[in-house]
Design an enzyme around this catalytic site. Structure first.
Site, PDB file in Angstrom:
ATOM      1  N   ARG A  99     161.570  70.547  44.485  1.00  0.00           N
ATOM      2  CA  ARG A  99     161.999  70.443  45.871  1.00  0.00           C
ATOM      3  C   ARG A  99     163.503  70.687  46.018  1.00  0.00           C
ATOM      4  O   ARG A  99     164.315  70.016  45.362  1.00  0.00           O
ATOM      5  CB  ARG A  99     161.643  69.060  46.413  1.00  0.00           C
ATOM      6  CG  ARG A  99     162.054  68.805  47.853  1.00  0.00           C
ATOM      7  CD  ARG A  99     161.290  69.675  48.826  1.00  0.00           C
ATOM      8  NE  ARG A  99     161.494  69.219  50.202  1.00  0.00           N
ATOM      9  CZ  ARG A  99     161.141  69.926  51.272  1.00  0.00           C
ATOM     10  NH1 ARG A  99     160.570  71.104  51.113  1.00  0.00           N
ATOM     11  NH2 ARG A  99     161.341  69.450  52.486  1.00  0.00           N
ATOM     12  N   TYR A 132     134.701  27.671  29.324  1.00  0.00           N
ATOM     13  CA  TYR A 132     135.991  27.650  30.034  1.00  0.00           C
ATOM     14  C   TYR A 132     137.145  27.890  29.077  1.00  0.00           C
ATOM     15  O   TYR A 132     138.120  28.577  29.417  1.00  0.00           O
ATOM     16  CB  TYR A 132     136.160  26.326  30.793  1.00  0.00           C
ATOM     17  CG  TYR A 132     136.553  25.140  29.957  1.00  0.00           C
ATOM     18  CD1 TYR A 132     135.618  24.497  29.154  1.00  0.00           C
ATOM     19  CD2 TYR A 132     137.856  24.657  29.948  1.00  0.00           C
ATOM     20  CE1 TYR A 132     135.965  23.411  28.373  1.00  0.00           C
ATOM     21  CE2 TYR A 132     138.217  23.569  29.171  1.00  0.00           C
ATOM     22  CZ  TYR A 132     137.269  22.952  28.383  1.00  0.00           C
ATOM     23  OH  TYR A 132     137.622  21.882  27.609  1.00  0.00           O
ATOM     24  N   GLU A 158     142.449  39.540  37.278  1.00  0.00           N
ATOM     25  CA  GLU A 158     142.798  38.758  36.072  1.00  0.00           C
ATOM     26  C   GLU A 158     143.945  37.780  36.349  1.00  0.00           C
ATOM     27  O   GLU A 158     144.832  37.579  35.517  1.00  0.00           O
ATOM     28  CB  GLU A 158     143.101  39.683  34.889  1.00  0.00           C
ATOM     29  CG  GLU A 158     141.847  40.409  34.427  1.00  0.00           C
ATOM     30  CD  GLU A 158     141.947  40.971  33.033  1.00  0.00           C
ATOM     31  OE1 GLU A 158     142.654  40.376  32.191  1.00  0.00           O
ATOM     32  OE2 GLU A 158     141.298  42.004  32.777  1.00  0.00           O
ATOM     33  N   GLU A 191     133.266  34.716  41.158  1.00  0.00           N
ATOM     34  CA  GLU A 191     132.176  34.517  42.118  1.00  0.00           C
ATOM     35  C   GLU A 191     132.755  34.438  43.523  1.00  0.00           C
ATOM     36  O   GLU A 191     133.985  34.323  43.685  1.00  0.00           O
ATOM     37  CB  GLU A 191     131.423  33.224  41.804  1.00  0.00           C
ATOM     38  CG  GLU A 191     130.711  33.234  40.473  1.00  0.00           C
ATOM     39  CD  GLU A 191     129.943  31.944  40.201  1.00  0.00           C
ATOM     40  OE1 GLU A 191     129.413  31.813  39.086  1.00  0.00           O
ATOM     41  OE2 GLU A 191     129.872  31.084  41.098  1.00  0.00           O
ATOM     42  N   GLU A 236     157.690  58.145  48.783  1.00  0.00           N
ATOM     43  CA  GLU A 236     158.804  58.469  49.672  1.00  0.00           C
ATOM     44  C   GLU A 236     159.682  59.572  49.088  1.00  0.00           C
ATOM     45  O   GLU A 236     160.149  60.461  49.803  1.00  0.00           O
ATOM     46  CB  GLU A 236     159.630  57.215  49.927  1.00  0.00           C
ATOM     47  CG  GLU A 236     158.847  56.120  50.650  1.00  0.00           C
ATOM     48  CD  GLU A 236     159.629  54.824  50.744  1.00  0.00           C
ATOM     49  OE1 GLU A 236     160.864  54.857  50.558  1.00  0.00           O
ATOM     50  OE2 GLU A 236     159.006  53.769  50.999  1.00  0.00           O
ATOM     51  N   CYS A 268     131.849  38.868  33.217  1.00  0.00           N
ATOM     52  CA  CYS A 268     131.369  38.345  34.501  1.00  0.00           C
ATOM     53  C   CYS A 268     131.787  36.895  34.682  1.00  0.00           C
ATOM     54  O   CYS A 268     131.090  35.972  34.245  1.00  0.00           O
ATOM     55  CB  CYS A 268     129.850  38.471  34.587  1.00  0.00           C
ATOM     56  SG  CYS A 268     129.228  40.126  34.241  1.00  0.00           S
TER      57      CYS A 268
END
Length: 445
Positions: free
Chosen positions: A330, A293, A425, A188, A398, A185
């Site tokens: 395909r 920090y 991040e 903010e 695509e 966490c």
């Protein structure tokens, strides 16, 4: 299905010993793997966390993306698990925007939530790149499950291993390895890219600390029972007052206020959480006061390698899904569309970009394990991998035409899921800033 970590643990246990040891030779024979020596198997995890660089002089060069025995077995095992257990539930989880609790339980049972946690605490005791391999393989099938594993392993578990007291490790690591999802966490409403302009405050009390404020964009918050919360204990010191705390879900005053409805990775919970006079006991201080920090910066640098692995896995899954359709399903003008030169060129170019991204990811992971400076490498890996994921998954839609656009398959989901890679991040601009500043420092005379 047998637990992945229990199956690989004997090999992991001896991988840090000499390549000539009888135990390692016996384990290789048992698991039918070739003799080799790799950087990621030369030193146990905890020595690297101390910042001691490895002596690489006697390690022969190998291709960057070459996996050790443990990592190769991890890739095969996680791929099998993801395709057999997760894949059948991917579309339902995306539509309901909810992680299936059974998937979370399986992730713990397989040992994928405690990859680097040492065996003494109930984890698998493997290396960092083994975790990166697992994150990549999970993302080939479902990036939502991958990011749950990534945040839990590279941010939460690593934080406890690096900065937790012995009491915290003994209490929480066994739970984080076996039954408790973790959440990190930091962000903010007013501190996203400016991660340390925190408004959440902590004050000291007689018994510990009291927390007030809110967080947003918090991954794993619905599933988590363990939260690492960053708050400012001394705003007068600016970012140097930021401190990390451990918080349990259910603590009075703690509330999950809102679950976000997102473009992609919908099964991964992203929530706003609030703190109203939340009492935190002093023993739940993570590390030292005022060092939050520094912890966050270091953890995010490692976490960015995990996000880069998630993005390369996503791109790989999107490419394979579309390539199989083009080469095998395909047909137009009497031939499979994958046989047209123009289509092959596009597939080849996308594959080349994907492999370049993976090389950046593995190089960053190896440098991290070696104890070398990997900050720039992590930033480059995350930047480029998220760009490639968006490009390749968009092209894949695509290539598949209408089948890529409908929600019947996974092509459109890979593209939606890819968009978050350039955001969380550290945005792509933040990664460019990091790379640019380091280049300036290196080349300024």
């Amino acid at each position: 299905m047998a637990s992945i970590s229990k199956t690989l643990r004997p090999l992991a246990r001896v991988a840090t010993s000499s390549s000539r040891s009888p135990a390692l030779r016996a384990t290789r024979r048992r698991y039918n793997v070739p003799h080799s020596r790799y950087l990621s198997t030369t030193r146990p995890y905890l020595s690297v966390t101390k910042g001691e660089p490895l002596d690489l002089t006697d390690i022969p060069p190998t291709p960057i993306s070459h996996r050790s025995e443990i990592e190769a077995l991890m890739a095969d095992s996680v791929s099998k698990f993801a395709n057999e257990v997760i894949l059948p539930k991917v579309r339902e989880m995306d539509e309901t925007e909810k992680m299936d609790p059974a998937i979370v339980e399986h992730m713990f049972e397989q040992g994928l939530m405690g990859i680097e946690i040492p065996e003494e605490y109930g984890g698998a005791g493997m290396n960092f790149t083994a975790a990166i391999v697992a994150i990549e393989e999970l993302a080939r099938v479902d990036p939502s499950v991958s990011v749950m594993c990534d945040v839990h392993n590279t941010l939460v578990n690593t934080a406890v291993l690096k900065y937790g007291s012995e009491a915290i490790k003994k209490k929480w690591l066994p739970r984080l390895a076996t039954d408790t999802v973790g959440s990190f966490c930091l962000s903010e409403p007013v501190s996203g890219s400016d991660a340390f302009a925190l408004a959440t405050k902590a004050v000291k009390t007689d018994s510990g600390y009291k927390l007030n404020g809110s967080k947003m964009w918090i991954t794993n918050s619905m599933e988590a029972g363990f939260f690492i919360v960053f708050a400012n204990l001394d705003p007068s010191k600016g970012y140097k007052g930021i401190t990390a705390f451990i918080l349990e879900k259910g603590t009075p005053g703690f509330e999950i206020a809102k679950k976000e409805k997102k473009l992609g990775i919908k099964a991964s919970s992203t929530c706003v959480i609030t703190f109203d006079d939340v009492e935190i006991p002093k023993e739940n201080l993570l590390g030292e006061e005022g060092q939050g920090y520094k912890y966050a910066i270091g953890l995010l640098n490692e976490g960015r390698i995990g996000i880069a692995a998630q993005m390369t896995g996503l791109a790989w899954g999107a490419w394979e899904n579309a390539a199989n359709y083009c080469f095998n399903d395909r047909s137009q003008f009497g031939q499979k569309i994958g046989s047209f030169q123009s289509m092959q060129h596009q597939l080849a170019q996308a594959w080349t970009h994907l492999q370049a991204a993976r090389a950046l990811v593995y190089n960053a992971a190896r440098k991290k394990e070696a104890g070398q400076d990997f900050v720039q490498d992590a930033a480059m890996a995350k930047l480029f991998a998220s760009q490639v994921a968006g490009q390749v998954s968009g092209q894949a839609v695509e290539w598949m035409g209408g089948m890529g656009f409908v929600r019947e398959g996974l092509a459109e989901k890979y593209w939606r899921d890819s968009k978050i890679g350039a955001i969380y991040e550290g945005t792509s601009n933040i990664q460019l800033t990091t790379i640019g500043r380091l280049l300036q420092r290196e080349y300024t005379r």
